[in-house]
Design an enzyme around this catalytic site. Structure first.
Site, PDB file in Angstrom:
ATOM      1  N   GLY A 155       0.825  -1.192   0.000  1.00  0.00           N
ATOM      2  CA  GLY A 155       0.000   0.000   0.000  1.00  0.00           C
ATOM      3  C   GLY A 155       0.865   1.251   0.000  1.00  0.00           C
ATOM      4  N   ASP A 209      -1.141  -6.578   8.165  1.00  0.00           N
ATOM      5  CA  ASP A 209      -2.586  -6.390   8.085  1.00  0.00           C
ATOM      6  C   ASP A 209      -3.168  -7.018   6.827  1.00  0.00           C
ATOM      7  OD1 ASP A 209      -1.451  -4.448   6.405  1.00  0.00           O
ATOM      8  OD2 ASP A 209      -3.043  -2.997   6.800  1.00  0.00           O
TER       9      ASP A 209
END
Length: 353
Positions: free
Chosen positions: A97, A176
């Site tokens: 990300g 995550d």
């Protein structure tokens, strides 16, 4: 050979969905310009192409907001048999990300850390619960956000160029995008090992570990390359402990080169991240995928309130001195109470599906 058998298996699988082997060859070799993500139909396949090769196809909010509604549309479209996702550039599927943008916005109290994590996890959950076959071609670097776009899908196809890792503890985060779900479900303590150390799996090992479901050689690989080296995967008994401190004691007591290297790696990671991650993997082993995302959203916001994430981004991506000053700086200084607070519900701000 096993390589030929695996190739045959993936060819058979693909033929069941209309003979799209030629399409995959084109997907792997084609390149696009302009848009950050391309969404197109090829025959009866919905194709997602991440197109930010200069930043290794890093996932940003704009891409998430394009992919999610298209996925839902294809899911209910009778003329779409399956969905395939790939990256451009030849180096990465998706290297993660856009954490630098998150850090920059978070430091000034901006909304990105709240919005991006929430929408990313909703997208990850949509992939994990997708009603049609979802095929991720994880050719090249696949880390962080790229793992979330692939590992929850029904089929994950690795190549000899695949490099898989969850290196978040090095930047003050935790693994995550559903890491709390798939990592503890790998055999033995392999998932915990990958989560704490950020160890990089390569090529066939990505399938051996259970991360990929299939392995194929990339179509432009020269035929005279030597076979992959012997797999480094092994039983990770040294990671069987009731605490991170216990794991480090096991590693030091073992004294092997492998153990020494892992102890040195853990010593560089954020102590807070290590303890959060340890508990995340423990709890995630018995949670549903959706419940894991709810837990991880709480953890993401806790990390945004702390200091280690911003320091990790500074050390790794901004100044690149790779000398973060973690606070607290030792595992002993990270209290159980401070870790438990990271898992506390957020009330009305909790992630909802």
């Amino acid at each position: 050979t096993s390589a030929r058998l695996l190739t045959t298996q993936i060819r058979i699988f693909l033929s069941e969905f209309g003979g799209y082997l030629k399409a995959i060859r084109w997907f792997l070799m084609s390149s696009h310009v302009e848009a950050e993500v391309l969404l197109e139909k090829v025959g009866r396949a919905g194709v997602i192409t991440m197109n930010r090769p200069k930043v290794l196809n890093a996932l940003n909010l704009n891409m998430i907001r394009q992919i999610y509604p298209q996925l839902k549309k294809w899911e209910s479209d009778s003329e779409t048999d399956f969905v395939m996702i790939k990256g451009t550039g030849g180096k990465a599927f998706c290297a993660g990300g856009d954490v630098r943008a998150i850090a920059e916005d978070g430091k000034v109290g901006g909304p990105l850390p709240v919005v991006l994590f929430k929408e990313e996890y909703i997208l990850n959950n949509a992939i994990g619960t997708y009603k049609k076959p979802y095929v991720a071609i994880i050719d090249g670097i696949t880390m962080g956000g790229g793992v979330g776009l692939s590992v929850h899908g029904r089929f994950r196809v690795a190549t000899e160029k695949t490099l898989f890792a969850m290196p978040e503890t090095a930047i003050g985060l935790f693994p995550d995008v559903g890491g709390g779900y798939f990592l503890p479900r790998l055999r033995g303590k392999l998932g915990l090992f990958l989560a704490l150390t950020g160890f990089r799996l390569k090529g066939r090992d990505v399938q051996r570990a259970g991360v990929a479901t299939h392995f194929v050689e990339s179509f432009n690989r020269p035929s005279d390359l030597t076979p992959d080296p012997v797999s480094p995967l092994r039983p990770f008994r040294l990671f069987s402990s009731s605490s991170v401190e216990g794991i480090i004691q096991n590693l030091k007591a073992d004294g092997s080169d492998f153990a020494k290297k892992q102890a040195e790696t853990l010593a560089r990671m954020s102590p807070t991240s290590l303890k959060i991650t340890f508990k995340q993997i423990q709890l995630g082993a018995t949670l549903s995928l959706q419940d894991v995302f709810v837990m991880e959203y709480r953890l993401s916001q806790a990390c945004m309130r702390g200091s280690d994430f911003y320091e990790g981004i500074r050390a790794v991506l901004v100044d690149k001195d790779h000398s973060p000053k973690w606070n607290p700086s030792t595992l002993e200084e990270v209290s159980d109470q401070s870790v438990d607070q990271c898992f506390d519900p957020l009330g009305e701000k909790d992630l909802k599906f």
